[in-house]
Design a protein around this motif. Structure first.
Motif, PDB file in Angstrom:
ATOM      1  N   LYS A   1       0.688  -1.120  -0.031  1.00 16.37           N
ATOM      2  CA  LYS A   1      -0.035  -0.054  -0.008  1.00 16.37           C
ATOM      3  C   LYS A   1       0.887   1.107  -0.037  1.00 16.37           C
ATOM      4  CE  LYS A   1      -3.566  -2.428   2.666  1.00 16.37           C
ATOM      5  NZ  LYS A   1      -4.110  -2.501   4.033  1.00 16.37           N
ATOM      6  N   THR A   2       1.956   1.139   0.835  1.00 21.81           N
ATOM      7  CA  THR A   2       2.941   2.451   0.907  1.00 21.81           C
ATOM      8  C   THR A   2       3.530   2.608  -0.696  1.00 21.81           C
ATOM      9  OG1 THR A   2       3.364   1.969   3.140  1.00 21.81           O
ATOM     10  CG2 THR A   2       4.926   3.274   1.920  1.00 21.81           C
ATOM     11  N   LEU A   3       3.913   1.605  -1.172  1.00 21.95           N
ATOM     12  CA  LEU A   3       4.541   1.530  -2.558  1.00 21.95           C
ATOM     13  C   LEU A   3       3.438   2.241  -3.658  1.00 21.95           C
ATOM     14  CD1 LEU A   3       6.958   1.189  -4.128  1.00 21.95           C
ATOM     15  CD2 LEU A   3       6.339  -1.025  -4.750  1.00 21.95           C
ATOM     16  N   TRP A   4       2.113   1.672  -3.427  1.00 19.66           N
ATOM     17  CA  TRP A   4       1.227   2.330  -4.263  1.00 19.66           C
ATOM     18  C   TRP A   4       1.053   3.604  -3.934  1.00 19.66           C
ATOM     19  CZ3 TRP A   4      -3.104   5.262  -3.949  1.00 19.66           C
ATOM     20  CH2 TRP A   4      -3.848   5.346  -4.975  1.00 19.66           C
ATOM     21  N   LEU A   5       1.245   4.255  -2.852  1.00 16.57           N
ATOM     22  CA  LEU A   5       0.998   5.802  -2.357  1.00 16.57           C
ATOM     23  C   LEU A   5       2.182   6.603  -3.023  1.00 16.57           C
ATOM     24  CD1 LEU A   5      -0.122   5.622   1.211  1.00 16.57           C
ATOM     25  CD2 LEU A   5      -1.397   6.339  -0.742  1.00 16.57           C
ATOM     26  N   LYS A   6       3.220   5.769  -2.869  1.00 20.82           N
ATOM     27  CA  LYS A   6       4.695   6.470  -3.534  1.00 20.82           C
ATOM     28  C   LYS A   6       4.339   6.711  -4.922  1.00 20.82           C
ATOM     29  CE  LYS A   6       9.403   6.191  -4.533  1.00 20.82           C
ATOM     30  NZ  LYS A   6      10.515   5.329  -4.507  1.00 20.82           N
TER      31      LYS A   6
ATOM     32  N   GLU B   1      17.837  -3.965   2.377  1.00 26.70           N
ATOM     33  CA  GLU B   1      18.003  -4.692   1.143  1.00 26.70           C
ATOM     34  C   GLU B   1      16.560  -4.766   0.473  1.00 26.70           C
ATOM     35  OE1 GLU B   1      18.775  -6.832   3.762  1.00 26.70           O
ATOM     36  OE2 GLU B   1      20.696  -5.533   4.141  1.00 26.70           O
ATOM     37  N   PHE B   2      15.569  -5.229   1.278  1.00 26.51           N
ATOM     38  CA  PHE B   2      14.264  -5.437   0.962  1.00 26.51           C
ATOM     39  C   PHE B   2      13.366  -4.194   0.301  1.00 26.51           C
ATOM     40  CE2 PHE B   2       9.787  -5.331   2.067  1.00 26.51           C
ATOM     41  CZ  PHE B   2       9.025  -5.929   1.144  1.00 26.51           C
ATOM     42  N   PHE B   3      13.604  -2.974   1.074  1.00 30.07           N
ATOM     43  CA  PHE B   3      13.131  -1.739   0.855  1.00 30.07           C
ATOM     44  C   PHE B   3      13.866  -1.238  -0.556  1.00 30.07           C
ATOM     45  CE2 PHE B   3      11.576  -2.553   5.041  1.00 30.07           C
ATOM     46  CZ  PHE B   3      10.275  -1.935   4.845  1.00 30.07           C
ATOM     47  N   GLN B   4      15.048  -1.217  -0.513  1.00 26.78           N
ATOM     48  CA  GLN B   4      15.804  -1.023  -1.940  1.00 26.78           C
ATOM     49  C   GLN B   4      15.262  -1.573  -3.121  1.00 26.78           C
ATOM     50  OE1 GLN B   4      17.674   1.572  -1.942  1.00 26.78           O
ATOM     51  NE2 GLN B   4      18.838   1.767  -0.130  1.00 26.78           N
ATOM     52  N   LYS B   5      15.093  -2.995  -2.971  1.00 33.33           N
ATOM     53  CA  LYS B   5      14.834  -3.740  -3.802  1.00 33.33           C
ATOM     54  C   LYS B   5      13.452  -3.506  -4.754  1.00 33.33           C
ATOM     55  CE  LYS B   5      14.058  -8.675  -5.164  1.00 33.33           C
ATOM     56  NZ  LYS B   5      14.086 -10.015  -4.842  1.00 33.33           N
ATOM     57  N   ILE B   6      12.520  -3.069  -3.669  1.00 32.05           N
ATOM     58  CA  ILE B   6      11.160  -2.847  -4.178  1.00 32.05           C
ATOM     59  C   ILE B   6      10.819  -1.360  -4.514  1.00 32.05           C
ATOM     60  CG2 ILE B   6      10.211  -4.746  -2.954  1.00 32.05           C
ATOM     61  CD1 ILE B   6       8.793  -2.677  -0.816  1.00 32.05           C
ATOM     62  N   GLY B   7      11.790  -0.673  -4.361  1.00 36.22           N
ATOM     63  CA  GLY B   7      11.557   0.771  -4.659  1.00 36.22           C
ATOM     64  C   GLY B   7      11.372   1.900  -3.541  1.00 36.22           C
ATOM     65  N   LEU B   8      11.561   1.635  -2.194  1.00 35.27           N
ATOM     66  CA  LEU B   8      11.314   2.405  -1.325  1.00 35.27           C
ATOM     67  C   LEU B   8      12.575   2.832  -0.403  1.00 35.27           C
ATOM     68  CD1 LEU B   8       8.006   0.869   0.103  1.00 35.27           C
ATOM     69  CD2 LEU B   8       8.289   3.057  -0.956  1.00 35.27           C
ATOM     70  N   GLY B   9      13.642   3.053  -1.362  1.00 33.99           N
ATOM     71  CA  GLY B   9      14.919   3.200  -0.711  1.00 33.99           C
ATOM     72  C   GLY B   9      15.161   4.462  -0.157  1.00 33.99           C
TER      73      GLY B   9
ATOM     74  N   GLY C   1      16.331   6.354   7.424  1.00 36.18           N
ATOM     75  CA  GLY C   1      16.527   5.728   8.747  1.00 36.18           C
ATOM     76  C   GLY C   1      15.314   5.213   9.096  1.00 36.18           C
ATOM     77  N   PHE C   2      14.526   4.886   8.139  1.00 33.66           N
ATOM     78  CA  PHE C   2      13.170   4.452   8.303  1.00 33.66           C
ATOM     79  C   PHE C   2      12.403   5.129   9.234  1.00 33.66           C
ATOM     80  CE2 PHE C   2      16.013   0.784   7.309  1.00 33.66           C
ATOM     81  CZ  PHE C   2      15.079   0.314   6.388  1.00 33.66           C
ATOM     82  N   GLU C   3      12.508   6.566   9.343  1.00 30.26           N
ATOM     83  CA  GLU C   3      11.756   7.463   9.925  1.00 30.26           C
ATOM     84  C   GLU C   3      10.170   7.573   9.650  1.00 30.26           C
ATOM     85  OE1 GLU C   3      11.915  12.252  10.775  1.00 30.26           O
ATOM     86  OE2 GLU C   3      13.154  11.524   9.649  1.00 30.26           O
ATOM     87  N   GLN C   4       9.958   7.190   8.538  1.00 28.56           N
ATOM     88  CA  GLN C   4       8.539   7.390   8.002  1.00 28.56           C
ATOM     89  C   GLN C   4       7.703   6.147   8.539  1.00 28.56           C
ATOM     90  OE1 GLN C   4       9.739   8.907   3.739  1.00 28.56           O
ATOM     91  NE2 GLN C   4       7.599   9.530   4.023  1.00 28.56           N
ATOM     92  N   LEU C   5       8.484   5.058   8.775  1.00 33.03           N
ATOM     93  CA  LEU C   5       7.773   3.823   9.166  1.00 33.03           C
ATOM     94  C   LEU C   5       8.041   3.883  11.055  1.00 33.03           C
ATOM     95  CD1 LEU C   5       8.878   1.280   6.586  1.00 33.03           C
ATOM     96  CD2 LEU C   5       6.945   2.240   6.840  1.00 33.03           C
ATOM     97  N   GLY C   6       8.575   4.723  11.567  1.00 31.90           N
ATOM     98  CA  GLY C   6       8.946   4.556  12.872  1.00 31.90           C
ATOM     99  C   GLY C   6      10.331   4.340  13.293  1.00 31.90           C
ATOM    100  N   ARG C   7      11.283   5.220  13.256  1.00 31.76           N
ATOM    101  CA  ARG C   7      12.305   4.704  13.537  1.00 31.76           C
ATOM    102  C   ARG C   7      12.799   4.538  15.012  1.00 31.76           C
ATOM    103  NH1 ARG C   7      16.876   9.190  11.633  1.00 31.76           N
ATOM    104  NH2 ARG C   7      15.480  10.506  11.423  1.00 31.76           N
ATOM    105  N   GLU C   8      11.821   5.130  15.860  1.00 31.68           N
ATOM    106  CA  GLU C   8      11.794   5.185  17.301  1.00 31.68           C
ATOM    107  C   GLU C   8      11.898   3.577  17.776  1.00 31.68           C
ATOM    108  OE1 GLU C   8      12.655   7.746  18.815  1.00 31.68           O
ATOM    109  OE2 GLU C   8      12.394   9.152  17.290  1.00 31.68           O
ATOM    110  N   GLU C   9      11.879   3.599  19.035  1.00 30.07           N
ATOM    111  CA  GLU C   9      11.981   2.231  19.763  1.00 30.07           C
ATOM    112  C   GLU C   9      10.847   1.596  19.205  1.00 30.07           C
ATOM    113  OE1 GLU C   9      11.817   0.483  24.311  1.00 30.07           O
ATOM    114  OE2 GLU C   9      11.625   2.877  23.991  1.00 30.07           O
TER     115      GLU C   9
END
Length: 135
Positions: free
Chosen positions: A22-27, A78-86, A92-100
């Protein structure tokens, strides 16, 4: 499909109910400047964020719905780079929640924020715990 196989702990295939497709679709369908400002949550994590103002994710949500692998140091670059969400890797995965990332029931912040408490007719500071998905 770029979603098979993935580092998902529970299945060898990325399912459509997962957040990452869904996130990739939004992008692909949003203006880039708007996408960069987004935070992505599964419902339990959005509800605890809305209730507390603390941007935390539950291990249950991100492991079951967002391709987070707790036994392999969490997010898999590697996964996120491969699918186009590099960009997630780059920020640092801030949009997905880089905090604890919290386990089920762990307290979030100082409990209910003043605004949420007023909206729900509860006391500010009422404890809020990290959620779990409903699957």
């Amino acid at each position: 499909s770029p979603f098979a196989p993935t580092p998902c702990v529970f299945s060898s295939l990325e399912q459509l109910e997962m957040e990452i497709p869904k996130t990739l679709w939004l992008k692909r369908n949003m203006k880039p400047e708007l996408f960069k400002r987004c935070q992505f949550f599964d419902l339990p994590d959005f509800l605890t964020y809305r209730a507390t103002g603390f941007n935390r994710r539950s291990c249950c949500s991100v492991a079951c719905k967002c391709s987070y692998v707790p036994t392999k140091n969490g997010w898999q670059p590697e996964f996120f780079q491969k699918i186009g969400l590099g960009e997630f890797v780059e920020n640092g995965f801030e949009q997905l929640g880089r905090e604890e990332v919290l386990t089920a029931g762990m307290p979030i912040g100082s409990g209910l924020s003043k605004k949420a408490a007023e909206e729900m007719g509860l006391l500010e500071g009422t404890p809020v715990g990290s959620g779990v998905i409903d699957a």
